[in-house]
Design a protein around this motif. Structure first.
Motif, PDB file in Angstrom:
ATOM      1  N   TYR A 230      -0.070 -16.746 -60.073  1.00  0.00           N
ATOM      2  CA  TYR A 230       0.018 -17.576 -58.792  1.00  0.00           C
ATOM      3  C   TYR A 230      -1.241 -18.468 -58.807  1.00  0.00           C
ATOM      4  N   GLY A 231      -1.392 -19.337 -57.783  1.00  0.00           N
ATOM      5  CA  GLY A 231      -2.406 -20.087 -57.429  1.00  0.00           C
ATOM      6  C   GLY A 231      -1.750 -21.636 -57.234  1.00  0.00           C
ATOM      7  N   GLU A 232      -2.715 -22.272 -56.774  1.00  0.00           N
ATOM      8  CA  GLU A 232      -2.204 -23.641 -56.223  1.00  0.00           C
ATOM      9  C   GLU A 232      -2.261 -24.666 -57.519  1.00  0.00           C
ATOM     10  N   GLY A 233      -1.400 -25.673 -57.298  1.00  0.00           N
ATOM     11  CA  GLY A 233      -1.597 -26.608 -58.280  1.00  0.00           C
ATOM     12  C   GLY A 233      -0.231 -26.606 -59.299  1.00  0.00           C
ATOM     13  N   ILE A 234      -0.090 -27.491 -60.044  1.00  0.00           N
ATOM     14  CA  ILE A 234       0.857 -27.699 -61.003  1.00  0.00           C
ATOM     15  C   ILE A 234       0.561 -27.557 -62.360  1.00  0.00           C
ATOM     16  N   TRP A 235       0.769 -26.424 -62.847  1.00  0.00           N
ATOM     17  CA  TRP A 235       0.203 -25.733 -64.344  1.00  0.00           C
ATOM     18  C   TRP A 235       1.438 -25.647 -65.243  1.00  0.00           C
ATOM     19  N   VAL A 236       0.785 -25.722 -66.473  1.00  0.00           N
ATOM     20  CA  VAL A 236       1.604 -25.405 -67.574  1.00  0.00           C
ATOM     21  C   VAL A 236       0.739 -24.211 -68.227  1.00  0.00           C
ATOM     22  N   GLU A 237       1.404 -23.095 -68.297  1.00  0.00           N
ATOM     23  CA  GLU A 237       0.700 -21.729 -68.888  1.00  0.00           C
ATOM     24  C   GLU A 237       1.446 -21.441 -70.052  1.00  0.00           C
ATOM     25  N   SER A 238       0.949 -21.083 -71.312  1.00  0.00           N
ATOM     26  CA  SER A 238       1.288 -20.841 -72.674  1.00  0.00           C
ATOM     27  C   SER A 238       0.448 -20.434 -73.503  1.00  0.00           C
ATOM     28  N   ASP A 239       0.927 -20.124 -74.713  1.00  0.00           N
ATOM     29  CA  ASP A 239       0.261 -19.110 -75.848  1.00  0.00           C
ATOM     30  C   ASP A 239      -0.205 -17.931 -75.310  1.00  0.00           C
ATOM     31  N   LEU A 240       0.666 -17.032 -74.922  1.00  0.00           N
ATOM     32  CA  LEU A 240      -0.001 -15.902 -74.410  1.00  0.00           C
ATOM     33  C   LEU A 240      -0.355 -14.807 -75.337  1.00  0.00           C
ATOM     34  N   ARG A 241      -1.288 -14.131 -75.082  1.00  0.00           N
ATOM     35  CA  ARG A 241      -1.879 -13.023 -75.862  1.00  0.00           C
ATOM     36  C   ARG A 241      -2.103 -11.939 -75.052  1.00  0.00           C
ATOM     37  N   TRP A 242      -1.568 -10.625 -75.030  1.00  0.00           N
ATOM     38  CA  TRP A 242      -1.871  -9.633 -74.495  1.00  0.00           C
ATOM     39  C   TRP A 242      -3.320  -8.873 -75.051  1.00  0.00           C
ATOM     40  N   THR A 243      -4.033  -8.234 -74.186  1.00  0.00           N
ATOM     41  CA  THR A 243      -5.136  -7.331 -74.760  1.00  0.00           C
ATOM     42  C   THR A 243      -4.509  -6.262 -75.388  1.00  0.00           C
ATOM     43  N   PRO A 244      -5.320  -5.612 -76.360  1.00  0.00           N
ATOM     44  CA  PRO A 244      -4.612  -4.362 -77.236  1.00  0.00           C
ATOM     45  C   PRO A 244      -4.376  -3.219 -76.197  1.00  0.00           C
ATOM     46  N   ASP A 245      -4.954  -3.451 -74.999  1.00  0.00           N
ATOM     47  CA  ASP A 245      -4.869  -2.108 -74.343  1.00  0.00           C
ATOM     48  C   ASP A 245      -3.568  -2.534 -73.269  1.00  0.00           C
ATOM     49  N   GLY A 246      -3.412  -3.684 -73.113  1.00  0.00           N
ATOM     50  CA  GLY A 246      -2.074  -4.204 -72.312  1.00  0.00           C
ATOM     51  C   GLY A 246      -2.275  -4.452 -70.878  1.00  0.00           C
ATOM     52  N   SER A 247      -3.795  -4.581 -70.525  1.00  0.00           N
ATOM     53  CA  SER A 247      -4.059  -4.628 -69.249  1.00  0.00           C
ATOM     54  C   SER A 247      -4.002  -6.337 -68.899  1.00  0.00           C
ATOM     55  N   MET A 248      -4.256  -6.990 -69.708  1.00  0.00           N
ATOM     56  CA  MET A 248      -4.429  -8.518 -69.351  1.00  0.00           C
ATOM     57  C   MET A 248      -4.015  -9.259 -70.352  1.00  0.00           C
ATOM     58  N   ILE A 249      -3.844 -10.652 -69.985  1.00  0.00           N
ATOM     59  CA  ILE A 249      -2.880 -11.563 -70.967  1.00  0.00           C
ATOM     60  C   ILE A 249      -3.942 -12.857 -70.935  1.00  0.00           C
ATOM     61  N   ALA A 250      -4.356 -13.267 -71.887  1.00  0.00           N
ATOM     62  CA  ALA A 250      -5.098 -14.519 -71.908  1.00  0.00           C
ATOM     63  C   ALA A 250      -4.222 -15.610 -72.335  1.00  0.00           C
ATOM     64  N   PHE A 251      -4.327 -16.824 -72.093  1.00  0.00           N
ATOM     65  CA  PHE A 251      -3.405 -17.864 -72.142  1.00  0.00           C
ATOM     66  C   PHE A 251      -4.126 -19.253 -72.176  1.00  0.00           C
ATOM     67  N   ASN A 252      -3.388 -20.250 -72.718  1.00  0.00           N
ATOM     68  CA  ASN A 252      -3.741 -21.572 -72.799  1.00  0.00           C
ATOM     69  C   ASN A 252      -3.111 -22.356 -71.363  1.00  0.00           C
ATOM     70  N   ARG A 253      -3.848 -23.035 -70.672  1.00  0.00           N
ATOM     71  CA  ARG A 253      -3.270 -23.820 -69.554  1.00  0.00           C
ATOM     72  C   ARG A 253      -3.579 -25.355 -69.321  1.00  0.00           C
ATOM     73  N   TRP A 254      -2.833 -26.090 -68.783  1.00  0.00           N
ATOM     74  CA  TRP A 254      -3.185 -27.464 -68.361  1.00  0.00           C
ATOM     75  C   TRP A 254      -2.621 -27.660 -66.793  1.00  0.00           C
ATOM     76  N   ARG A 255      -3.465 -28.390 -66.577  1.00  0.00           N
ATOM     77  CA  ARG A 255      -3.463 -28.779 -64.788  1.00  0.00           C
ATOM     78  C   ARG A 255      -2.865 -30.164 -64.745  1.00  0.00           C
ATOM     79  N   LYS A 256      -2.173 -30.478 -63.909  1.00  0.00           N
ATOM     80  CA  LYS A 256      -1.773 -31.775 -63.539  1.00  0.00           C
ATOM     81  C   LYS A 256      -2.502 -32.438 -62.355  1.00  0.00           C
ATOM     82  N   ASP A 257      -3.088 -33.872 -62.538  1.00  0.00           N
ATOM     83  CA  ASP A 257      -3.721 -34.219 -61.607  1.00  0.00           C
ATOM     84  C   ASP A 257      -2.916 -35.150 -60.670  1.00  0.00           C
ATOM     85  N   PRO A 258      -2.802 -34.611 -59.561  1.00  0.00           N
ATOM     86  CA  PRO A 258      -1.786 -35.237 -58.736  1.00  0.00           C
ATOM     87  C   PRO A 258      -2.090 -36.933 -58.345  1.00  0.00           C
TER      88      PRO A 258
END
Lengths: 188, 440
Positions: free
Chosen positions: B323-351
């Motif tokens: 969640y969080g404000e703004g217009i985002w594209v989130e992709s290229d997900l990678r779980w941590t080996p223990d499954g607690s977190m996900i790292a990802f690439n993101r881009w934000r649109k400038d309104p």
């Protein structure tokens, strides 16, 4: 030389016949791929992939009369595969906004050719593929649907939308170029 | 305004006029290349000879008489017992194929060869040589072999495997790979699943030279998705593009998410559909390390937001976690080996101007949804990254290195997950690096 005869020969393993077919079609395929991909290097890759597959899989072509459509399908699918398989980034498709007006003080008159270039960029690869298949390669919509493996109705609606966007963009751009080309470069 | 009829009638000529490049300079070279290739035999095209179209190809199975089956089972038991004794006397332990493991060597492509070295760069060992260009190394889950792509003068790529113990690399692909074909090691490290550009999933043996086996057809595997379901890898997931739809804003064709039991009847089942107006990007769907969840980007009604979602492994319980404000594209997900977190690439649109800008790699806590940032390695293409096997760090290179055949080079960056501190490796690489898993 009769194309059907060449296709039958090539289908039987005659590479010289295939070379004749490739030479006759590569210019058009290259241009179609450039129109879809907007990148000459990618277009080259797509045409290469398509023609290599065509040579390899030609024995599987049942009807030699369908060679052109079949080759177009291979090439367009190679184009769309390249688009899909590249890492997608929103700024790759954040193209020149279609409705963004040109500045009124632009002093350069933009030729219609450049306008088409700009508005084509406003379409996504799938939309460009449909426009190119139908208007550049001259395929009827039923054949476009067959190449892209989508329903004819979907082709029609997407084409309608693409043409609408292109017309509006052309109209906006044309209106602004008239402003820009006013005497002295100033708005009358 | 140009009349619609006039515009459409002018369009063919306008399109033809756009690119007047003349005869492509690669034409003759392409003809020469095809002259060195064989055609597929006509008998391998059943549709040429029979009036129906084959939609799927089943994995061939054979039935054996019970007596022979019993003898084979007995032999297998004896071999297994012998192997158990043998393994039991060996001091080396293998890491599990999924989950947390120890950090071993790092494989990378340097000057067209595959090299392994310690994290500090010490004890670098070149595993391949020759005039070919080798890239995209990928360690097997057991850390003993490396799969990589080899580019020769012929078009396309070969998929190769080299042992960490040395020796000549083995070619496992039987026909050239296209740029962008995805491959992933099976959890047992004995074979590789290859997704081809003609939408087949092929089983390629990584130990012996064998003919590929078609695992699935009409299946798309994208570099960035995980295929094998942990913990045992008996199921694989992929997307299909039979129902072609345009992903809004991304120009991609979206299909549903399918799962295939490799030990089953060979028929995939649809676990998550992708109906309008949903836009779920299953091309980059990832299993959690324990195989209970699937993460993927999806829109939430506005085509310009792709936020991270998770679903249960059976496709139920789809929920957004980012969640969080703004217009985002989130992709290229990678779980941590223990499954607690996900790292990802993101881009934000400038309104204010509608432009997109790449943002630091995000790391989201799957349970709480809390997101923090890691340093971007950066380019507008984002970052190619993965977690270290122990989950304490992310190693990444600029996204410009993506795609086979990229000529760009860069130094990988190691980002400590806890502190965010970033340090560059000492060597230049041409593609993403691969970190060896070892037993802890």
């Amino acid at each position: 030389m009769d194309q059907r005869w060449l296709v039958e020969r090539a289908r039987g393993g005659d590479h010289d016949a295939f070379a004749e077919l490739a030479r006759a079609t590569v210019v058009r395929l290259d241009q179609a791929a450039r129109l879809i991909l907007r990148d000459p290097e990618l277009a080259r890759d797509a045409v290469q992939d398509g023609l290599i597959r065509a040579w390899r899989d030609l024995p599987g072509l049942r009807d030699p009369e369908r060679f052109d459509a079949w080759l177009h399908r291979l090439t367009v699918n190679a184009c769309l595969d390249l688009v899909r398989r590249r890492r997608r980034r929103p700024i790759e498709v954040e193209l020149a906004p279609i409705h963004h007006p040109l500045t009124a003080d632009a002093s350069v008159v933009i030729a219609q050719r450049d306008l088409i270039d700009i508005v084509l960029r406003g379409l996504d690869a799938g939309g460009r593929a449909i426009v190119v298949l139908h208007y550049y390669l001259g395929m009827p919509l039923t054949e476009v649907a067959d190449v892209l493996r989508i329903p004819v109705g979907t082709v029609k609606s997407r084409l309608h939308r693409a043409l609408g966007e292109m017309r509006i963009a052309l109209s906006d751009a044309s209106a602004d170029t008239k402003l820009a080309s006013a005497p002295g470069g100033q708005v009358a | 305004m140009t009349s619609p009829r006039r515009f459409e009638s002018d369009l063919p000529a306008l399109l033809a006029d756009l690119y007047l490049a003349g005869t492509p300079d690669y034409r003759d070279d392409l003809v020469r290349q095809t002259s060195r290739m064989r055609q597929r035999p006509a008998w391998t095209f059943p549709e040429r000879w029979i009036p129906v179209e084959l939609v799927t190809t089943r994995v061939p199975t054979t039935r054996m008489p019970w007596r022979q089956l019993g003898v084979l089972a007995l032999i297998a038991l004896l071999l297994a017992a012998a192997l158990a004794v043998y393994i039991g006397t060996r001091p080396q332990r293998l890491p599990p194929p999924f989950g947390v493991a120890g950090n071993g060597l790092i494989a990378y492509s340097s000057n067209g060869d595959i090299v392994v070295a310690e994290r500090t760069g010490a004890n670098a060992q070149q595993l391949t040589s020759g005039p070919e260009s080798d890239s995209d190394p990928l360690f097997s889950p057991d850390g003993r072999r490396i799969a990589f792509l080899r580019s020769t003068r012929a078009p396309g790529y070969q998929l190769m495997v080299v042992s960490l113990a040395g020796g000549r690399p083995m070619t496992v692909s039987t026909k050239p790979l296209a740029s962008g074909d995805a491959f992933e090691w099976a959890p047992d490290s004995d074979w590789i699943l290859l997704g081809t550009s003609d939408k087949q999933l092929l089983r390629l043996d990584a130990v012996e030279h064998r003919e590929p086996v078609i695992v699935a057809t009409d299946a798309v595997a994208f570099p960035g998705a995980s295929l094998f379901r942990p913990p045992d890898g008996h199921e694989i997931m992929f997307t299909r593009e039979s129902e072609v739809r345009q992903g809004i804003g991304l120009g991609i064709d979206l299909g549903g998410l399918w799962v295939l039991d490799l030990n089953g009847d060979g028929v995939p089942r649809l676990i998550i559909d992708n109906p309008e107006p949903e836009n779920r990007d299953f091309r980059v769907a990832r299993w959690s390390p324990d195989g209970t969840l699937i993460a993927f980007p999806a829109t939430i009604g506005d085509g310009e937001l792709y936020r991270i979602h998770v679903a249960n492994s059976d496709g139920s319980g789809i929920r957004r976690i980012s969640y969080g404000e703004g217009i985002w594209v989130e992709s290229d997900l990678r779980w941590t080996p223990d499954g607690s977190m996900i790292a990802f690439n993101r881009w934000r649109k400038d309104p204010s101007n509608g432009g997109w800008s790449v943002q630091p790699v995000g790391i989201i806590d799957v349970r709480s949804g809390t997101t923090r940032e890691a340093k971007i390695v950066g380019s507008k293409d984002g970052t190619l990254f993965d977690w270290s096997p122990d989950g304490t760090a992310i190693v990444g290179v600029p996204g410009a290195l993506a795609g086979h055949g990229s000529a760009a080079t860069a130094k990988p960056t190691l980002i400590d997950s806890a502190s965010g501190a970033a340090t560059d490796f000492s060597w230049m690489v041409r593609t993403q690096v691969s970190w060896q898993r070892i037993a802890r």
